[in-house]
Scaffold this motif. Sequence first.
Motif, PDB file in Angstrom:
ATOM      1  N   SER A  22       0.820  -1.206   0.000  1.00  0.00           N
ATOM      2  CA  SER A  22       0.000   0.000   0.000  1.00  0.00           C
ATOM      3  C   SER A  22       0.857   1.261   0.000  1.00  0.00           C
ATOM      4  N   VAL A 284      -7.179  -0.725   8.203  1.00  0.00           N
ATOM      5  CA  VAL A 284      -7.857  -1.033   6.943  1.00  0.00           C
ATOM      6  C   VAL A 284      -8.048   0.226   6.103  1.00  0.00           C
ATOM      7  N   SER A 287      -4.598   0.443   4.380  1.00  0.00           N
ATOM      8  CA  SER A 287      -4.187  -0.719   3.580  1.00  0.00           C
ATOM      9  C   SER A 287      -5.392  -1.617   3.368  1.00  0.00           C
ATOM     10  N   ASN A 288      -5.857  -1.670   2.159  1.00  0.00           N
ATOM     11  CA  ASN A 288      -7.060  -2.409   1.805  1.00  0.00           C
ATOM     12  C   ASN A 288      -6.925  -2.919   0.379  1.00  0.00           C
ATOM     13  N   PRO A 289      -7.893  -3.660  -0.138  1.00  0.00           N
ATOM     14  CA  PRO A 289      -7.749  -4.188  -1.506  1.00  0.00           C
ATOM     15  C   PRO A 289      -7.476  -3.124  -2.561  1.00  0.00           C
ATOM     16  N   THR A 291      -5.848  -0.071  -2.165  1.00  0.00           N
ATOM     17  CA  THR A 291      -4.473   0.425  -2.078  1.00  0.00           C
ATOM     18  C   THR A 291      -3.469  -0.664  -2.444  1.00  0.00           C
ATOM     19  N   GLN A 292      -3.764  -1.908  -2.080  1.00  0.00           N
ATOM     20  CA  GLN A 292      -2.844  -2.990  -2.420  1.00  0.00           C
ATOM     21  C   GLN A 292      -2.843  -3.263  -3.925  1.00  0.00           C
TER      22      GLN A 292
END
Length: 377
Positions: A22, A284, A287-289, A291-292
């Motif tokens: 992220s 979260v 860093s979450n789906p 941002t990843q």
Amino acid sequence: MTTKSNGAAAPARRPHLGGIESLRAYAASAIVIFHVIHLTGAAVPHSLEFMKWFFAYGVPLFFVVSAFSLAYGYEGRLSSRGEIGQFYLRRVFRIAPLYYAILLFTIFTHGGFAWMGANLRVLALNLGFVFGLFPSTVDGVAPASWSIGVEMLFYAILPLVLMVVRGPFSAAVATVIASGVAVIYGLRLDAIAGMPGSFIQHGFLFNLPYFGFGLLAYFIHRRMPVTRAAAALIVGVIGMLAFYLIGQWPTPLMPGRAGNTVYQLLWGAPFALLCLGMAFAPPVLLSNPITQFLGKISFSLYLAHPHVIAWMAHFGGYRWIEALPGGSGVRFPAAVLLTFAITVPIAWGLYKLVEEPGMALGRALSPSKPALQQAPA
């Protein structure tokens, strides 16, 4: 488990760090916004004017995160010639396919074979990733590629660095030494008449301390209790805010070239704290789906966005946005959102069509132990 044992051997399997991925997204996004501002002349709302200058630190953040990730993936795994050879091969196939694709695209949209015939030396330096060693070529041919030259030189010395840097103390010493070298490098070159400023700012030695901060963060991470991760993240954010405020003071706290260099390099400290905070269990919200995903395609996002901005400017996209009512508070976010809306799908396509096959080829050409295959790309 709440702590990491002191001096523990490198684990056989190292889990993917979504928080670190992220951070790549934030670094790439900052650079995209920075270039939207400076390449298009977009008016920025007063409340967001900090983006005009401080989002340039997205590249140093990349360097800090890169050193952390490489140490996380390879520390303790570069002890033989075979392992070092595999490291170099994988690094080349991680970077070269996309970089060469963007390089050739840039060349063929700016002269093609005629340009290559007249610039064989420049082409060779760019193909060999050593263009950053010369003042006339330090910025590279592909837009924003100067950082690739810096990154590849760090890859070249990483096996030797990890033989010497083995813990927080040696990492701290190395960072201090690298910072001193960067200051001397900047002062000496600045005293040479006609020396391009970009050769100082974009030079390998000037940016080497950022990698030192990343290594320091990694070795602290191995020993730091998980319970302190949130504190590290908070202090890192506060540190960035403090450095931003210092940069706004009418009278520089550290005047002159040496002071300015020290100020720039010290941004590596809060970035290192961000790595510590994001490497464990990041919030979260940070860093979450989404941002990843952006972190995964950040390399393509970084290299593709200057071309997207140039196309949008050429075909009147930004002029259309400037005609919108509402002032900079509407137009600037619209310009940024439209740039991302076009760049992200292109970056995803480049990742799937160029980056992934390149990494797969690198793995195929350098088969290794199962444990090494767990190292992050």
